[in-house]
Design a protein around this motif. Structure first.
Motif, short mmCIF file in Angstrom:
data_model
loop_
_atom_site.label_atom_id
_atom_site.label_comp_id
_atom_site.label_asym_id
_atom_site.label_seq_id
_atom_site.Cartn_x
_atom_site.Cartn_y
_atom_site.Cartn_z
N ASP A 177 65.49 78.60 84.16
CA ASP A 177 65.47 77.42 83.29
C ASP A 177 64.23 76.58 83.57
OD1 ASP A 177 67.85 78.21 82.21
OD2 ASP A 177 69.08 76.76 83.31
N GLY A 178 63.46 76.33 82.51
CA GLY A 178 62.26 75.51 82.63
C GLY A 178 61.08 76.19 83.27
N LYS A 179 61.23 77.46 83.60
CA LYS A 179 60.16 78.20 84.28
C LYS A 179 59.53 79.22 83.35
CE LYS A 179 61.94 77.99 89.05
NZ LYS A 179 63.03 77.06 88.83
N ARG A 180 58.31 79.65 83.72
CA ARG A 180 57.67 80.77 83.04
C ARG A 180 58.33 82.06 83.50
NH1 ARG A 180 52.75 82.09 84.60
NH2 ARG A 180 52.36 83.39 82.78
N ALA A 181 58.40 83.03 82.60
CA ALA A 181 58.98 84.33 82.95
C ALA A 181 58.47 85.36 81.96
CB ALA A 181 60.50 84.27 82.91
N THR A 182 58.70 86.62 82.29
CA THR A 182 58.37 87.69 81.36
C THR A 182 59.43 88.76 81.45
OG1 THR A 182 56.55 89.09 80.56
CG2 THR A 182 56.98 89.13 82.94
N THR A 183 59.42 89.64 80.48
CA THR A 183 60.30 90.80 80.46
C THR A 183 59.63 91.85 79.57
OG1 THR A 183 62.59 91.53 80.13
CG2 THR A 183 61.68 90.05 78.47
N HIS A 184 60.27 92.97 79.36
CA HIS A 184 59.68 94.02 78.53
C HIS A 184 59.42 93.48 77.12
CE1 HIS A 184 59.06 97.78 76.41
NE2 HIS A 184 59.01 98.40 77.58
N TRP A 185 58.26 93.80 76.57
CA TRP A 185 57.87 93.22 75.29
C TRP A 185 58.84 93.55 74.17
CZ3 TRP A 185 56.92 96.67 71.32
CH2 TRP A 185 56.58 97.99 71.66
N ARG A 186 59.55 94.67 74.26
CA ARG A 186 60.50 95.03 73.21
C ARG A 186 61.75 94.14 73.24
NH1 ARG A 186 61.26 101.45 72.86
NH2 ARG A 186 62.45 100.77 71.03
N ALA A 187 61.96 93.44 74.34
CA ALA A 187 63.15 92.60 74.48
C ALA A 187 62.84 91.12 74.35
CB ALA A 187 63.82 92.86 75.82
N THR A 188 61.60 90.77 74.03
CA THR A 188 61.21 89.35 74.07
C THR A 188 61.93 88.51 73.02
OG1 THR A 188 59.26 89.89 72.74
CG2 THR A 188 58.97 89.77 75.13
N GLU A 189 62.08 89.02 71.81
CA GLU A 189 62.73 88.23 70.76
C GLU A 189 64.18 87.93 71.14
OE1 GLU A 189 62.36 89.87 66.87
OE2 GLU A 189 60.17 89.89 66.90
N ARG A 190 64.89 88.93 71.63
CA ARG A 190 66.28 88.73 72.03
C ARG A 190 66.35 87.77 73.22
NH1 ARG A 190 69.29 92.29 75.32
NH2 ARG A 190 67.67 93.85 74.99
N PHE A 191 65.41 87.91 74.15
CA PHE A 191 65.39 87.03 75.32
C PHE A 191 65.19 85.59 74.89
CE2 PHE A 191 63.71 84.85 78.95
CZ PHE A 191 64.31 85.44 80.06
N GLN A 192 64.23 85.33 74.02
CA GLN A 192 63.96 83.97 73.58
C GLN A 192 65.14 83.37 72.84
OE1 GLN A 192 60.18 84.94 71.58
NE2 GLN A 192 59.18 83.50 72.97
N ARG A 193 65.82 84.21 72.08
CA ARG A 193 66.99 83.74 71.33
C ARG A 193 68.12 83.34 72.28
NH1 ARG A 193 67.28 87.80 68.50
NH2 ARG A 193 69.03 88.94 69.44
N LEU A 194 68.32 84.12 73.33
CA LEU A 194 69.41 83.86 74.26
C LEU A 194 69.09 82.75 75.26
CD1 LEU A 194 70.49 87.53 75.11
CD2 LEU A 194 71.78 85.87 73.76
N PHE A 195 67.80 82.65 75.64
CA PHE A 195 67.43 81.72 76.71
C PHE A 195 66.25 80.84 76.26
CE2 PHE A 195 68.85 85.77 78.66
CZ PHE A 195 70.06 85.32 79.18
N PRO A 196 66.47 79.93 75.33
CA PRO A 196 65.38 79.11 74.80
C PRO A 196 64.77 78.16 75.83
CG PRO A 196 67.52 78.32 74.00
CD PRO A 196 67.77 79.63 74.68
N SER A 197 65.48 77.89 76.93
CA SER A 197 64.94 76.98 77.94
C SER A 197 63.92 77.64 78.86
CB SER A 197 66.08 76.40 78.79
OG SER A 197 66.73 77.43 79.51
N VAL A 198 63.76 78.97 78.75
CA VAL A 198 62.80 79.70 79.58
C VAL A 198 61.48 79.80 78.82
CG1 VAL A 198 62.31 81.86 80.78
CG2 VAL A 198 64.67 81.02 80.63
#
Length: 341
Positions: A130-151
């Motif tokens: 929360d509130g930090k920079r992070a990364t994950t596999h590029w194919r999962a980025t849209e789902r990640f942003q949708r689930l965790f908007p505070s990241v």
């Protein structure tokens, strides 16, 4: 009874789940497990654990027998969470299963926690990002942003280091992340030795952008590789975009576009990073002053070097040298302590 049995070593627990990608489990063991001191002593003890010990299903046609449970997390200095392809886990929907939540509650507050690939979903669901920079596999980025908007998701990098929490991109980026942690813990010489042993590069340029399929605007056999190789041999010079473009017989505009397509960053960003890596090497392995290092790395002046070094690494050259200089780099003659940078 203690899970880790080798006192004095940095304790690494790899927390696996059903659907495990076997290659990601092997990365911490192969890299951190092979890290050695200058006298040949191991630097890490790496063990595997699971919420429920026993047979863990993998992505392949075999299981992995895990001996240790979450008690390992309470002892670990570093916890690494690889990816797992198992849709039954609610973290994939932004939540944690009770068992996984209880497992994370056992991690010490001062422990370092890292993820490989979509293991970042687990760290985010645990609230560690929360509130930090992070990364994950590029194919999962849209789902990640949708689930965790505070990241604050950065989808173009190979890994992100937020101090006590680190995340990496796809599978191979787990190699980059582990080498980075080794480098952070014990210096570039140890990390480079591990990289040589495992036949991988100690540092990869660019980010995920170079691995994402994009349409090529125009067919060409040209590449910026020769210019990059030439630049690495002449980092002490004030290199210009025009010089680099001329090495490939391209216009500056075409060269800049091709460079970003191939490497994932601009030529200037790449040059700065290469110069920083040259500075790190010289700080660790030589007695040169900051002024001398600035000249050899192409920064021109010590003040410019310090500005870029602080911006990229978050520490001063003198602090970096104090942290990573070891007796093994003091010179073959075992001479006097070096002058601070």
């Amino acid at each position: 009874m203690a899970v880790f049995t080798r006192p004095g070593l940095h304790r690494v627990a790899v927390l696996v789940r059903h659907g495990l990608l076997p290659i990601e489990l092997g990365i911490p063991h192969a890299l951190m497990g092979r890290a050695r001191s200058t006298t040949g002593e191991p630097l890490y003890e790496v063990i595997t654990c699971a919420v429920t010990p026993g047979a863990i299903r993998t992505e392949g046609d075999f299981t992995v027998n895990v001996e240790h449970g979450t008690e390992a997390l309470a002892e670990a200095d570093t916890v690494i969470v690889p990816a797992a392809h198992d849709r039954d886990e609610p973290y994939d929907r932004g939540a944690m299963s009770p068992g996984l939540g209880a497992a994370f509650a056992r991690i010490r507050p001062d422990a370092r926690v890292a993820s490989i690939c979509t293991g970042a979903f687990v760290l985010a669901a645990a609230g560690l990002l929360d509130g930090k920079r992070a990364t994950t596999h590029w194919r999962a980025t849209e789902r990640f942003q949708r689930l965790f908007p505070s990241v604050r998701l950065d989808s173009d990098v190979l890994y992100v280091d937020e101090g006590s929490v680190l995340t990496s991109a796809g599978i191979a980026s787990g190699v980059d992340l582990c080498l980075h942690m080794i480098r952070r813990d014990h210096g570039a010489a140890v990390a480079n030795a591990v990289a040589r042993t495992t036949v991988v590069p100690p540092h990869r340029d660019g980010g995920q952008a170079q691995f994402i399929r994009r349409p090529v605007p125009e067919p060409s056999r040209s590449s910026t590789g020769a210019a990059r190789a030439w630049a690495l041999r002449h980092l002490d010079r004030p290199l210009t975009l025009r010089e680099l473009a001329e090495r490939e017989s391209m216009s500056v505009r075409t060269f800049t576009r091709r460079f970003r397509e191939e490497v994932g960053v601009s030529p200037q960003q790449w040059l700065t990073r290469q110069r920083i890596e040259r500075v790190r090497q010289l700080l660790e392995e030589s007695d040169l002053s900051v002024e001398q290092i600035a000249a050899r790395a192409g920064f021109g002046s010590a003040s410019t070097l310090r500005m870029h070094f602080q911006a990229v690494l978050g520490v001063s050259p003198s602090a970096y040298r104090r942290t990573f200089r070891t007796d093994s780099t003091a010179g073959a003659d075992g001479g006097p302590p070096r002058t601070p940078a």
